[in-house]
Design a protein around this motif. Structure first.
Motif, PDB file in Angstrom:
ATOM      1  N   PHE A 141     -24.052 -27.936  67.948  1.00  0.00           N
ATOM      2  CA  PHE A 141     -24.222 -26.569  67.466  1.00  0.00           C
ATOM      3  C   PHE A 141     -23.250 -25.645  68.179  1.00  0.00           C
ATOM      4  O   PHE A 141     -23.268 -25.534  69.398  1.00  0.00           O
ATOM      5  CB  PHE A 141     -25.651 -26.088  67.692  1.00  0.00           C
ATOM      6  CG  PHE A 141     -26.672 -26.937  66.986  1.00  0.00           C
ATOM      7  CD1 PHE A 141     -26.527 -27.266  65.640  1.00  0.00           C
ATOM      8  CD2 PHE A 141     -27.774 -27.417  67.672  1.00  0.00           C
ATOM      9  CE1 PHE A 141     -27.472 -28.052  64.989  1.00  0.00           C
ATOM     10  CE2 PHE A 141     -28.721 -28.207  67.026  1.00  0.00           C
ATOM     11  CZ  PHE A 141     -28.567 -28.532  65.684  1.00  0.00           C
ATOM     12  N   VAL A 142     -22.408 -24.992  67.420  1.00  0.00           N
ATOM     13  CA  VAL A 142     -21.410 -24.098  68.008  1.00  0.00           C
ATOM     14  C   VAL A 142     -21.420 -22.761  67.282  1.00  0.00           C
ATOM     15  O   VAL A 142     -21.813 -22.674  66.119  1.00  0.00           O
ATOM     16  CB  VAL A 142     -19.990 -24.709  67.920  1.00  0.00           C
ATOM     17  CG1 VAL A 142     -19.935 -26.029  68.656  1.00  0.00           C
ATOM     18  CG2 VAL A 142     -19.565 -24.887  66.471  1.00  0.00           C
ATOM     19  N   PHE A 143     -20.974 -21.750  67.992  1.00  0.00           N
ATOM     20  CA  PHE A 143     -20.817 -20.447  67.358  1.00  0.00           C
ATOM     21  C   PHE A 143     -19.503 -20.412  66.592  1.00  0.00           C
ATOM     22  O   PHE A 143     -18.500 -20.987  67.023  1.00  0.00           O
ATOM     23  CB  PHE A 143     -20.824 -19.339  68.406  1.00  0.00           C
ATOM     24  CG  PHE A 143     -22.185 -19.052  68.952  1.00  0.00           C
ATOM     25  CD1 PHE A 143     -23.156 -18.480  68.149  1.00  0.00           C
ATOM     26  CD2 PHE A 143     -22.503 -19.358  70.269  1.00  0.00           C
ATOM     27  CE1 PHE A 143     -24.428 -18.215  68.646  1.00  0.00           C
ATOM     28  CE2 PHE A 143     -23.777 -19.100  70.768  1.00  0.00           C
ATOM     29  CZ  PHE A 143     -24.729 -18.529  69.958  1.00  0.00           C
ATOM     30  N   THR A 144     -19.526 -19.736  65.488  1.00  0.00           N
ATOM     31  CA  THR A 144     -18.306 -19.577  64.715  1.00  0.00           C
ATOM     32  C   THR A 144     -18.353 -18.240  63.988  1.00  0.00           C
ATOM     33  O   THR A 144     -19.393 -17.587  63.957  1.00  0.00           O
ATOM     34  CB  THR A 144     -18.133 -20.740  63.711  1.00  0.00           C
ATOM     35  OG1 THR A 144     -16.861 -20.651  63.093  1.00  0.00           O
ATOM     36  CG2 THR A 144     -19.212 -20.686  62.644  1.00  0.00           C
ATOM     37  N   ALA A 145     -17.232 -17.824  63.444  1.00  0.00           N
ATOM     38  CA  ALA A 145     -17.183 -16.546  62.745  1.00  0.00           C
ATOM     39  C   ALA A 145     -18.046 -16.613  61.489  1.00  0.00           C
ATOM     40  O   ALA A 145     -18.006 -17.587  60.740  1.00  0.00           O
ATOM     41  CB  ALA A 145     -15.755 -16.201  62.367  1.00  0.00           C
ATOM     42  N   GLY A 146     -18.832 -15.568  61.270  1.00  0.00           N
ATOM     43  CA  GLY A 146     -19.632 -15.481  60.059  1.00  0.00           C
ATOM     44  C   GLY A 146     -18.867 -14.737  58.985  1.00  0.00           C
ATOM     45  O   GLY A 146     -17.752 -14.274  59.222  1.00  0.00           O
ATOM     46  N   PRO A 147     -19.491 -14.593  57.807  1.00  0.00           N
ATOM     47  CA  PRO A 147     -18.818 -13.939  56.681  1.00  0.00           C
ATOM     48  C   PRO A 147     -18.402 -12.503  56.972  1.00  0.00           C
ATOM     49  O   PRO A 147     -17.419 -12.017  56.400  1.00  0.00           O
ATOM     50  CB  PRO A 147     -19.868 -13.975  55.560  1.00  0.00           C
ATOM     51  CG  PRO A 147     -21.117 -14.488  56.153  1.00  0.00           C
ATOM     52  CD  PRO A 147     -20.800 -15.125  57.447  1.00  0.00           C
ATOM     53  N   ALA A 148     -19.122 -11.824  57.857  1.00  0.00           N
ATOM     54  CA  ALA A 148     -18.824 -10.411  58.105  1.00  0.00           C
ATOM     55  C   ALA A 148     -17.919 -10.208  59.308  1.00  0.00           C
ATOM     56  O   ALA A 148     -17.788  -9.099  59.814  1.00  0.00           O
ATOM     57  CB  ALA A 148     -20.128  -9.632  58.302  1.00  0.00           C
TER      58      ALA A 148
ATOM     59  N   ARG B 110     -23.441 -11.292  58.629  1.00  0.00           N
ATOM     60  CA  ARG B 110     -23.377 -11.846  59.989  1.00  0.00           C
ATOM     61  C   ARG B 110     -21.933 -12.116  60.390  1.00  0.00           C
ATOM     62  O   ARG B 110     -21.177 -12.736  59.656  1.00  0.00           O
ATOM     63  CB  ARG B 110     -24.191 -13.141  60.058  1.00  0.00           C
ATOM     64  CG  ARG B 110     -25.655 -12.885  59.755  1.00  0.00           C
ATOM     65  CD  ARG B 110     -26.473 -14.152  59.671  1.00  0.00           C
ATOM     66  NE  ARG B 110     -27.819 -13.820  59.206  1.00  0.00           N
ATOM     67  CZ  ARG B 110     -28.667 -14.687  58.656  1.00  0.00           C
ATOM     68  NH1 ARG B 110     -28.309 -15.953  58.510  1.00  0.00           N
ATOM     69  NH2 ARG B 110     -29.854 -14.294  58.266  1.00  0.00           N
ATOM     70  N   SER B 111     -21.605 -11.632  61.588  1.00  0.00           N
ATOM     71  CA  SER B 111     -20.219 -11.773  62.042  1.00  0.00           C
ATOM     72  C   SER B 111     -20.043 -12.992  62.926  1.00  0.00           C
ATOM     73  O   SER B 111     -18.944 -13.473  63.136  1.00  0.00           O
ATOM     74  CB  SER B 111     -19.806 -10.524  62.811  1.00  0.00           C
ATOM     75  OG  SER B 111     -20.651 -10.336  63.920  1.00  0.00           O
ATOM     76  N   MET B 112     -21.162 -13.480  63.453  1.00  0.00           N
ATOM     77  CA  MET B 112     -21.078 -14.667  64.312  1.00  0.00           C
ATOM     78  C   MET B 112     -22.316 -15.492  64.046  1.00  0.00           C
ATOM     79  O   MET B 112     -23.430 -14.983  64.118  1.00  0.00           O
ATOM     80  CB  MET B 112     -21.036 -14.238  65.770  1.00  0.00           C
ATOM     81  CG  MET B 112     -20.863 -15.378  66.745  1.00  0.00           C
ATOM     82  SD  MET B 112     -20.926 -14.788  68.454  1.00  0.00           S
ATOM     83  CE  MET B 112     -22.669 -14.977  68.843  1.00  0.00           C
ATOM     84  N   ILE B 113     -22.135 -16.736  63.713  1.00  0.00           N
ATOM     85  CA  ILE B 113     -23.276 -17.572  63.384  1.00  0.00           C
ATOM     86  C   ILE B 113     -23.220 -18.889  64.140  1.00  0.00           C
ATOM     87  O   ILE B 113     -22.158 -19.289  64.639  1.00  0.00           O
ATOM     88  CB  ILE B 113     -23.346 -17.862  61.873  1.00  0.00           C
ATOM     89  CG1 ILE B 113     -22.063 -18.557  61.408  1.00  0.00           C
ATOM     90  CG2 ILE B 113     -23.556 -16.573  61.088  1.00  0.00           C
ATOM     91  CD1 ILE B 113     -22.059 -18.930  59.938  1.00  0.00           C
ATOM     92  N   LEU B 114     -24.360 -19.533  64.211  1.00  0.00           N
ATOM     93  CA  LEU B 114     -24.432 -20.856  64.832  1.00  0.00           C
ATOM     94  C   LEU B 114     -24.369 -21.887  63.702  1.00  0.00           C
ATOM     95  O   LEU B 114     -25.100 -21.778  62.714  1.00  0.00           O
ATOM     96  CB  LEU B 114     -25.750 -20.981  65.594  1.00  0.00           C
ATOM     97  CG  LEU B 114     -25.857 -22.134  66.593  1.00  0.00           C
ATOM     98  CD1 LEU B 114     -24.912 -21.934  67.758  1.00  0.00           C
ATOM     99  CD2 LEU B 114     -27.294 -22.274  67.093  1.00  0.00           C
ATOM    100  N   VAL B 115     -23.503 -22.853  63.856  1.00  0.00           N
ATOM    101  CA  VAL B 115     -23.398 -23.889  62.824  1.00  0.00           C
ATOM    102  C   VAL B 115     -23.439 -25.275  63.451  1.00  0.00           C
ATOM    103  O   VAL B 115     -23.161 -25.439  64.645  1.00  0.00           O
ATOM    104  CB  VAL B 115     -22.080 -23.773  62.014  1.00  0.00           C
ATOM    105  CG1 VAL B 115     -21.993 -22.426  61.299  1.00  0.00           C
ATOM    106  CG2 VAL B 115     -20.868 -23.994  62.893  1.00  0.00           C
ATOM    107  N   ASP B 116     -23.789 -26.225  62.629  1.00  0.00           N
ATOM    108  CA  ASP B 116     -23.650 -27.627  62.997  1.00  0.00           C
ATOM    109  C   ASP B 116     -22.182 -27.994  62.788  1.00  0.00           C
ATOM    110  O   ASP B 116     -21.692 -27.975  61.661  1.00  0.00           O
ATOM    111  CB  ASP B 116     -24.548 -28.479  62.092  1.00  0.00           C
ATOM    112  CG  ASP B 116     -24.522 -29.944  62.486  1.00  0.00           C
ATOM    113  OD1 ASP B 116     -23.459 -30.428  62.951  1.00  0.00           O
ATOM    114  OD2 ASP B 116     -25.545 -30.615  62.329  1.00  0.00           O
ATOM    115  N   ALA B 117     -21.498 -28.289  63.879  1.00  0.00           N
ATOM    116  CA  ALA B 117     -20.049 -28.519  63.800  1.00  0.00           C
ATOM    117  C   ALA B 117     -19.718 -29.708  62.908  1.00  0.00           C
ATOM    118  O   ALA B 117     -18.614 -29.796  62.367  1.00  0.00           O
ATOM    119  CB  ALA B 117     -19.469 -28.723  65.196  1.00  0.00           C
ATOM    120  N   GLU B 118     -20.656 -30.623  62.753  1.00  0.00           N
ATOM    121  CA  GLU B 118     -20.358 -31.818  61.959  1.00  0.00           C
ATOM    122  C   GLU B 118     -20.517 -31.573  60.464  1.00  0.00           C
ATOM    123  O   GLU B 118     -19.767 -32.108  59.651  1.00  0.00           O
ATOM    124  CB  GLU B 118     -21.263 -32.970  62.408  1.00  0.00           C
ATOM    125  CG  GLU B 118     -20.954 -33.407  63.839  1.00  0.00           C
ATOM    126  CD  GLU B 118     -21.982 -34.411  64.368  1.00  0.00           C
ATOM    127  OE1 GLU B 118     -22.562 -35.154  63.556  1.00  0.00           O
ATOM    128  OE2 GLU B 118     -22.198 -34.443  65.593  1.00  0.00           O
TER     129      GLU B 118
END
Lengths: 165, 165
Positions: A141-148, B110-118
């Motif tokens: 689980f990593v943070f990444t840029a969201g749509p906004a 949302r400008s920053m989100i948590l995602v599953d990198a895989e």
DNA sequence: CAGTATCCTGTCCGATACTG
DNA sequence: CAGTATCGGACAGGATACTG
């Protein structure tokens, strides 16, 4: 709390969250609220901060929509401070903070614990992905840029610039 | 961060946790660290705080065992700041804070989100009791005095004095 | 590049005193 | 009881200048 939200708060959810719960006394007042306390003198006695600071903190919490100030008696009129739904939404943050510290302590060294009121069982809460149940500490689980994400966020999270994750 | 831990920190896990993550800049530096950044100028550019403040914050984080300062080159000697295991243990707190804010926003905002990198799937983390999977927001979970509660804690959590929960 | 040093302002916060 | 008003010290934190 809009008063001391900084410009970049519009972009970063972490900063925004910190603007609500980033102050020491605010968390302690909230803790009192979750324990069912509602009155000025209760906060003052439990937390041990000066009355002027308590006034300021309560004002901020009311302005930011975390608490509501309601009269509970007339003549003389007296107020109590109640959690709003928005305020209650902060509880998992408080729980996570306390759990983090308790996890470092031996069970016998914990001064405040979370329990199931019905069974008395101690709870050691974890943050998980609700879909799979995987703990959030998993490196997948990593943070990444969201749509906004704005330009400055993209400069951090665009695939060309971020070094890790 | 022991420097500004107050007396009651010995008793209250919330206060102790706040003494580690209660400062605005500290959370943002930590966020950078979790994103894989390690160097002074990266923090400075990403976060936008003054170099003197950054120096102070990094020093505190190293002293409190959250980061370690390690040379990554000789001549001239240059240092980088790496998360310790202890530092990594703070990640669920950071995740919970960001999740709290994101939950108030429409997914598109949302400008920053948590995602599953895989898989790229967005994660909306929740705090749960790992035994039953029940969310920590459930009112059946309440704080109570632990085995190490001192007198002042008992005065708050003893069954004769606590009004709620 | 990776900081240190200094100045300056604003705010945090306790202490104290006062009010209806 | 539930605050308000004021004072004063400590510290947060930006700006700027300097160093190897």
């Amino acid at each position: 709390m809009a008063a001391h939200i900084r410009p970049e708060d519009r972009e970063c959810p972490l900063s925004t969250a910190m603007s609500y719960v980033g102050e020491w006394w605010t968390m302690l007042i909230l803790h009192d609220c979750f324990d069912g306390y509602t009155r000025f003198d209760q906060f003052e006695a439990n937390i041990g901060l000066s009355s002027s600071m308590l006034t300021a903190r309560l004002k901020t919490l009311v302005n930011s929509g975390v608490l509501v100030k309601q009269p509970y008696q007339e003549r003389p009129v007296r107020y109590e401070y109640l959690l709003t739904d928005f305020g209650r939404s902060l509880r998992p943050i408080l729980v996570t903070l306390a759990a983090w510290r308790n996890a470092q302590l031996a069970p016998g060294d914990r001064s405040m614990i979370l329990v199931d009121a019905e069974t008395g069982r101690e709870i050691e809460p974890v943050v998980v992905d609700p879909v799979t149940g995987t703990p959030a500490s998993d490196p997948r689980f990593v943070f990444t840029a969201g749509p906004a994400a704005g330009d400055q966020m993209l400069s951090r999270y665009g695939k060309d610039s971020a070094p890790g994750t």
